[in-house]
Design a protein around this motif. Structure first.
Motif, PDB file in Angstrom:
ATOM      1  N   PRO A  83      98.717-103.347   5.674  1.00 26.56           N
ATOM      2  CA  PRO A  83      97.499-102.825   5.059  1.00 26.56           C
ATOM      3  C   PRO A  83      96.246-103.215   5.830  1.00 26.56           C
ATOM      4  O   PRO A  83      95.171-102.670   5.596  1.00 26.56           O
ATOM      5  N   ASP A  84      96.374-104.158   6.755  1.00 26.88           N
ATOM      6  CA  ASP A  84      95.222-104.682   7.480  1.00 26.88           C
ATOM      7  C   ASP A  84      95.004-104.018   8.825  1.00 26.88           C
ATOM      8  O   ASP A  84      93.884-103.937   9.316  1.00 26.88           O
ATOM      9  N   VAL A  85      96.091-103.559   9.443  1.00 22.08           N
ATOM     10  CA  VAL A  85      96.004-102.975  10.778  1.00 22.08           C
ATOM     11  C   VAL A  85      96.839-101.703  10.812  1.00 22.08           C
ATOM     12  O   VAL A  85      97.987-101.692  10.361  1.00 22.08           O
ATOM     13  N   SER A  86      96.255-100.638  11.338  1.00 23.11           N
ATOM     14  CA  SER A  86      96.988 -99.392  11.533  1.00 23.11           C
ATOM     15  C   SER A  86      97.401 -99.317  13.002  1.00 23.11           C
ATOM     16  O   SER A  86      96.554 -99.209  13.888  1.00 23.11           O
ATOM     17  N   PHE A  87      98.697 -99.404  13.255  1.00 25.08           N
ATOM     18  CA  PHE A  87      99.212 -99.411  14.619  1.00 25.08           C
ATOM     19  C   PHE A  87      99.545 -97.989  15.066  1.00 25.08           C
ATOM     20  O   PHE A  87     100.183 -97.231  14.348  1.00 25.08           O
ATOM     21  N   HIS A  88      99.123 -97.643  16.263  1.00 20.85           N
ATOM     22  CA  HIS A  88      99.393 -96.329  16.845  1.00 20.85           C
ATOM     23  C   HIS A  88     100.195 -96.530  18.129  1.00 20.85           C
ATOM     24  O   HIS A  88      99.720 -97.170  19.069  1.00 20.85           O
ATOM     25  N   ALA A  89     101.399 -95.993  18.138  1.00 12.16           N
ATOM     26  CA  ALA A  89     102.246 -96.148  19.318  1.00 12.16           C
ATOM     27  C   ALA A  89     101.737 -95.279  20.458  1.00 12.16           C
ATOM     28  O   ALA A  89     101.439 -94.105  20.275  1.00 12.16           O
ATOM     29  N   ARG A  90     101.644 -95.870  21.640  1.00  8.82           N
ATOM     30  CA  ARG A  90     101.184 -95.156  22.828  1.00  8.82           C
ATOM     31  C   ARG A  90     102.154 -95.468  23.958  1.00  8.82           C
ATOM     32  O   ARG A  90     102.017 -96.474  24.655  1.00  8.82           O
ATOM     33  N   THR A  91     103.166 -94.629  24.112  1.00 13.52           N
ATOM     34  CA  THR A  91     104.169 -94.872  25.146  1.00 13.52           C
ATOM     35  C   THR A  91     103.735 -94.319  26.499  1.00 13.52           C
ATOM     36  O   THR A  91     104.116 -94.847  27.541  1.00 13.52           O
ATOM     37  N   ALA A  92     102.932 -93.263  26.483  1.00 13.10           N
ATOM     38  CA  ALA A  92     102.449 -92.686  27.739  1.00 13.10           C
ATOM     39  C   ALA A  92     101.279 -93.505  28.271  1.00 13.10           C
ATOM     40  O   ALA A  92     100.560 -94.148  27.501  1.00 13.10           O
ATOM     41  N   PRO A  93     101.066 -93.508  29.578  1.00  8.10           N
ATOM     42  CA  PRO A  93      99.925 -94.235  30.133  1.00  8.10           C
ATOM     43  C   PRO A  93      98.606 -93.675  29.596  1.00  8.10           C
ATOM     44  O   PRO A  93      98.493 -92.486  29.303  1.00  8.10           O
ATOM     45  N   LEU A  94      97.644 -94.548  29.464  1.00  8.11           N
ATOM     46  CA  LEU A  94      96.305 -94.119  29.084  1.00  8.11           C
ATOM     47  C   LEU A  94      95.645 -93.420  30.263  1.00  8.11           C
ATOM     48  O   LEU A  94      95.976 -93.697  31.423  1.00  8.11           O
TER      49      LEU A  94
END
Length: 346
Positions: A83-94
């Protein structure tokens, strides 16, 4: 002091962080430049990410942000619900050049990338307000909660990006979620506004009628007009800045934010500026806050400007009134637009 747990702010949290910086902080971070890194830092040594500990790390590096904070992680399988942090998966390079270091092993994505990320779930009007601020010279007034929802609360700030950078990023970010919505909004952004109400006025005038605006040509914001030597005395200065300006029509719109101070000195100053611009063949139309807040008054202003611009309004859509009310309601809600009520405090 960070203890080694890495994180990368993204989405809403990245926009909040960038918008919270004062002019010095923004200039320093932008001047330092983006890192060459394209890989998201890992928040955990064992590969399993939880929110435990990250809250303190974010507070230390970025200050209080709305709840939950949005953080990029490198693996979908490693995140845990929180509930404190929303994690977003980013497998591709930025995208290279769109990651900034804000502390040891702490990063934030660029304003351009954060705007596109947030566009995935934000409304058209909300993105207009945020886009105007990050390309403008103002910031929503800072308070203990980072942002004040006061209608007049804002301070001067450094533009975090510009229309050219936004367009360039959007054009090459086809794989980013939210890019379609960001593209729809970016074409109507008027960069260089100096206050929230200037940005609202520009949006109302320029946004197409299909979305509830008046569909007038895009103006230039805070456009400098240099006075000729013989006109500078009449103008009281060597140049004049138009809040909104249409060069082809030589039309200037001034937003009059102070309706109650209309003493003789101000009247004389306004008259001198108008006379100086008249010598240059430029007409001036003043628009007050009261007019902007009234739909009927803004209709009159828009029709006057359309006449001066040589624009003929087409027949309105059957539900134009509803679309207009919806756009105005959201543009004229003077909250920060992205900051929630649950804010971490140091």
């Amino acid at each position: 002091m960070l203890c080694g747990m890495g994180f990368c702010l993204s989405h809403i949290s990245a926009l909040e962080y960038w918008r919270s910086l004062d002019a010095f902080g923004a200039a320093r971070l932008l001047g330092t430049g983006a890192t060459s890194r394209t890989v998201v830092p890992s928040p955990a040594e064992d590969g399993i990410v939880s929110s435990i500990g990250i809250e303190d790390e974010i507070l230390s590096a970025a200050g209080p942000l709305s709840h939950p904070a949005h953080v990029l992680i490198a693996s979908e399988s490693s995140r845990r619900a929180s509930p404190d942090v929303s994690f977003h998966a980013r497998t591709a390079p930025l995208p290279r050049g769109h990651l900034y270091r804000i502390a040891r092993n702490a990063y934030v994505v660029s304003p351009e990338l954060a705007f596109v990320q947030h566009a995935q779930g934000a409304s058209f009007a909300e993105l207009l307000k945020i886009g105007a601020e990050i390309t403008g010279s103002y910031r929503t007034f800072l308070s203990d909660d980072r942002f004040d929802s006061s209608a007049s609360g804002f301070a001067s700030g450094l533009p975090l990006t510009d229309a050219a950078k936004m367009s360039a990023f959007i054009s090459k970010a086809a794989c980013e979620r939210g890019v379609k919505n960001a593209r729809r909004v970016a074409r109507y952004l008027v960069e260089g506004c100096a206050s929230p109400m200037e940005a609202v006025l520009a949006a109302l005038l320029h946004v197409p009628r299909s979305r509830g605006g008046y569909g007038l040509p895009k103006p230039l914001a805070n456009y400098r007009i240099d006075m000729r030597r013989g006109d500078s005395k009449a103008a009281g200065g060597s140049y004049y800045v138009c809040d909104l300006y249409w060069p082809d029509a030589r039309l200037c719109v001034e937003y009059d934010s102070d309706m109650f101070h209309t003493g003789s000195e101000r009247i004389a100053s306004d008259s001198s500026r108008r006379n100086a611009l008249a010598f240059r063949g430029i007409s001036v139309v003043s628009v007050t806050r009261r007019q902007i807040m009234s739909r009927e008054e803004m209709d009159r202003v828009a029709h006057l400007l359309a006449k001066k611009l040589g624009v003929r309004f087409s027949s309105p859509l059957y539900d134009f009134g509803e679309r207009q009310r919806a756009l105005r309601a959201e543009l004229l809600s003077f909250g920060s637009g992205i900051v929630g009520r649950n804010v971490w405090r140091a």
